[in-house]
Design a protein around this motif. Sequence first.
Motif, PDB file in Angstrom:
ATOM      1  N   LEU A  62      20.182 -10.642  74.509  1.00  0.00           N
ATOM      2  CA  LEU A  62      20.750 -10.254  75.799  1.00  0.00           C
ATOM      3  C   LEU A  62      19.722 -10.520  76.877  1.00  0.00           C
ATOM      4  O   LEU A  62      18.588 -10.028  76.789  1.00  0.00           O
ATOM      5  CB  LEU A  62      21.126  -8.769  75.832  1.00  0.00           C
ATOM      6  CG  LEU A  62      21.603  -8.316  77.217  1.00  0.00           C
ATOM      7  CD1 LEU A  62      23.071  -8.656  77.418  1.00  0.00           C
ATOM      8  CD2 LEU A  62      21.363  -6.846  77.474  1.00  0.00           C
ATOM      9  N   TYR A  63      20.105 -11.304  77.875  1.00  0.00           N
ATOM     10  CA  TYR A  63      19.282 -11.430  79.069  1.00  0.00           C
ATOM     11  C   TYR A  63      19.587 -10.202  79.924  1.00  0.00           C
ATOM     12  O   TYR A  63      20.764  -9.960  80.254  1.00  0.00           O
ATOM     13  CB  TYR A  63      19.603 -12.726  79.808  1.00  0.00           C
ATOM     14  CG  TYR A  63      19.215 -13.956  79.015  1.00  0.00           C
ATOM     15  CD1 TYR A  63      17.917 -14.446  79.060  1.00  0.00           C
ATOM     16  CD2 TYR A  63      20.137 -14.598  78.191  1.00  0.00           C
ATOM     17  CE1 TYR A  63      17.544 -15.555  78.307  1.00  0.00           C
ATOM     18  CE2 TYR A  63      19.772 -15.708  77.430  1.00  0.00           C
ATOM     19  CZ  TYR A  63      18.473 -16.182  77.502  1.00  0.00           C
ATOM     20  OH  TYR A  63      18.102 -17.275  76.745  1.00  0.00           O
ATOM     21  N   ILE A 150       9.397  -9.324  75.958  1.00  0.00           N
ATOM     22  CA  ILE A 150      10.631  -9.303  75.175  1.00  0.00           C
ATOM     23  C   ILE A 150      10.677  -7.986  74.416  1.00  0.00           C
ATOM     24  O   ILE A 150       9.665  -7.545  73.850  1.00  0.00           O
ATOM     25  CB  ILE A 150      10.685 -10.493  74.196  1.00  0.00           C
ATOM     26  CG1 ILE A 150      10.965 -11.799  74.956  1.00  0.00           C
ATOM     27  CG2 ILE A 150      11.738 -10.276  73.111  1.00  0.00           C
ATOM     28  CD1 ILE A 150      10.938 -13.048  74.102  1.00  0.00           C
ATOM     29  N   PHE A 151      11.849  -7.342  74.425  1.00  0.00           N
ATOM     30  CA  PHE A 151      12.047  -6.117  73.650  1.00  0.00           C
ATOM     31  C   PHE A 151      12.867  -6.471  72.424  1.00  0.00           C
ATOM     32  O   PHE A 151      13.980  -7.000  72.537  1.00  0.00           O
ATOM     33  CB  PHE A 151      12.777  -5.055  74.475  1.00  0.00           C
ATOM     34  CG  PHE A 151      12.869  -3.714  73.797  1.00  0.00           C
ATOM     35  CD1 PHE A 151      11.888  -2.761  73.989  1.00  0.00           C
ATOM     36  CD2 PHE A 151      13.945  -3.410  72.961  1.00  0.00           C
ATOM     37  CE1 PHE A 151      11.970  -1.517  73.357  1.00  0.00           C
ATOM     38  CE2 PHE A 151      14.035  -2.178  72.324  1.00  0.00           C
ATOM     39  CZ  PHE A 151      13.041  -1.224  72.532  1.00  0.00           C
ATOM     40  N   CYS A 152      12.319  -6.194  71.249  1.00  0.00           N
ATOM     41  CA  CYS A 152      12.986  -6.533  69.995  1.00  0.00           C
ATOM     42  C   CYS A 152      13.735  -5.302  69.484  1.00  0.00           C
ATOM     43  O   CYS A 152      13.141  -4.384  68.917  1.00  0.00           O
ATOM     44  CB  CYS A 152      11.967  -6.986  68.958  1.00  0.00           C
ATOM     45  SG  CYS A 152      10.943  -8.379  69.490  1.00  0.00           S
ATOM     46  N   GLY A 153      15.038  -5.270  69.721  1.00  0.00           N
ATOM     47  CA  GLY A 153      15.841  -4.139  69.309  1.00  0.00           C
ATOM     48  C   GLY A 153      15.959  -4.064  67.797  1.00  0.00           C
ATOM     49  O   GLY A 153      16.177  -5.077  67.138  1.00  0.00           O
ATOM     50  N   GLU A 154      15.826  -2.863  67.247  1.00  0.00           N
ATOM     51  CA  GLU A 154      15.904  -2.691  65.796  1.00  0.00           C
ATOM     52  C   GLU A 154      17.184  -2.002  65.362  1.00  0.00           C
ATOM     53  O   GLU A 154      17.880  -2.474  64.476  1.00  0.00           O
ATOM     54  CB  GLU A 154      14.690  -1.893  65.301  1.00  0.00           C
ATOM     55  CG  GLU A 154      13.536  -2.757  64.840  1.00  0.00           C
ATOM     56  CD  GLU A 154      13.949  -3.715  63.729  1.00  0.00           C
ATOM     57  OE1 GLU A 154      14.485  -3.282  62.700  1.00  0.00           O
ATOM     58  OE2 GLU A 154      13.736  -4.918  63.892  1.00  0.00           O
ATOM     59  N   ALA A 172      18.512  -2.189  79.266  1.00  0.00           N
ATOM     60  CA  ALA A 172      18.652  -3.472  79.951  1.00  0.00           C
ATOM     61  C   ALA A 172      18.298  -3.351  81.427  1.00  0.00           C
ATOM     62  O   ALA A 172      17.619  -4.221  81.991  1.00  0.00           O
ATOM     63  CB  ALA A 172      20.072  -4.001  79.785  1.00  0.00           C
ATOM     64  N   GLN A 173      18.738  -2.282  82.068  1.00  0.00           N
ATOM     65  CA  GLN A 173      18.445  -2.088  83.485  1.00  0.00           C
ATOM     66  C   GLN A 173      16.948  -1.895  83.720  1.00  0.00           C
ATOM     67  O   GLN A 173      16.385  -2.462  84.664  1.00  0.00           O
ATOM     68  CB  GLN A 173      19.234  -0.891  84.017  1.00  0.00           C
ATOM     69  CG  GLN A 173      20.733  -1.141  84.077  1.00  0.00           C
ATOM     70  CD  GLN A 173      21.524   0.098  84.446  1.00  0.00           C
ATOM     71  OE1 GLN A 173      21.113   1.231  84.163  1.00  0.00           O
ATOM     72  NE2 GLN A 173      22.688  -0.090  85.074  1.00  0.00           N
ATOM     73  N   ILE A 183      16.258  -9.249  75.587  1.00  0.00           N
ATOM     74  CA  ILE A 183      16.280  -8.300  74.484  1.00  0.00           C
ATOM     75  C   ILE A 183      16.711  -9.061  73.236  1.00  0.00           C
ATOM     76  O   ILE A 183      17.771  -9.699  73.228  1.00  0.00           O
ATOM     77  CB  ILE A 183      17.270  -7.151  74.751  1.00  0.00           C
ATOM     78  CG1 ILE A 183      16.879  -6.390  76.027  1.00  0.00           C
ATOM     79  CG2 ILE A 183      17.321  -6.196  73.549  1.00  0.00           C
ATOM     80  CD1 ILE A 183      17.934  -5.387  76.479  1.00  0.00           C
ATOM     81  N   ASP A 184      15.899  -9.026  72.209  1.00  0.00           N
ATOM     82  CA  ASP A 184      16.242  -9.657  70.935  1.00  0.00           C
ATOM     83  C   ASP A 184      17.161  -8.725  70.163  1.00  0.00           C
ATOM     84  O   ASP A 184      16.759  -7.623  69.775  1.00  0.00           O
ATOM     85  CB  ASP A 184      14.968  -9.945  70.141  1.00  0.00           C
ATOM     86  CG  ASP A 184      15.253 -10.458  68.741  1.00  0.00           C
ATOM     87  OD1 ASP A 184      16.348 -11.013  68.520  1.00  0.00           O
ATOM     88  OD2 ASP A 184      14.366 -10.311  67.870  1.00  0.00           O
ATOM     89  N   CYS A 185      18.405  -9.152  69.964  1.00  0.00           N
ATOM     90  CA  CYS A 185      19.391  -8.343  69.229  1.00  0.00           C
ATOM     91  C   CYS A 185      19.547  -8.820  67.789  1.00  0.00           C
ATOM     92  O   CYS A 185      20.365  -8.278  67.041  1.00  0.00           O
ATOM     93  CB  CYS A 185      20.742  -8.393  69.944  1.00  0.00           C
ATOM     94  SG  CYS A 185      20.684  -7.826  71.660  1.00  0.00           S
TER      95      CYS A 185
END
Length: 211
Positions: A62-63, A150-154, A172-173, A183-185
């Motif tokens: 997600l950008y 980059i945030f790597c979502g787990e 995201a905000q 965000i890495d999904c």
Amino acid sequence: MYFLDQELYFPPVEKANSEGLLAVGGDLSPERLLLAYSSGIFPWFNEDSLILWWSPDPRMVLYPEEIRISKSMRKVIKSDNFSVTVNTSFESVVENCASIVREGQNGTWITHEMKSAYLKLHERGIAKSYEVWEEGSLVGGLYGVDLGHIFCGESMFSKVSNASKVAFIRLAQDLQQKGYKLIDCQLYTDHLASLGAREISRESFMEQLKA
């Protein structure tokens, strides 16, 4: 497929098989986990399995500026029924992500070993959580690895309708304001797609990860 030993190393992500499986074995030390995420790789395995390391192609991302907030979700957010905190109950979020019953899944990949590993990353300020509260109770949230750009979502969980969406939208905000790339999904789900996430090639993902 590459078999890892104690050496702190991962093969190039292009070596992954068609399903995205890259390597087997190794450990979940903070150093190896940080190397993995920085290299576009994440662990995902069952309780009775060896550690499996993945780098799928395509990659779900997600950008932050593309977060999709429906009219109904805008009403939910404006209602103030939920409050959101950041990094105040990391361990509880992980525990809930591990124990929540998920449709079509038998058990959890968030093993005791995984919990311990991510708690160590949290103690180093690398793994972070978003918590959603309703009337003082933790009803939703998410956690992941923060690489600074980059945030790597787990994983995420929701005990009441829309709670995990509130956490993801707030994430995201916040990241958009901080100038994060994405965000890495990891893998496609309809839930993530409904929030604006989309698939990109692994090559494109790696370019943005390394930039």
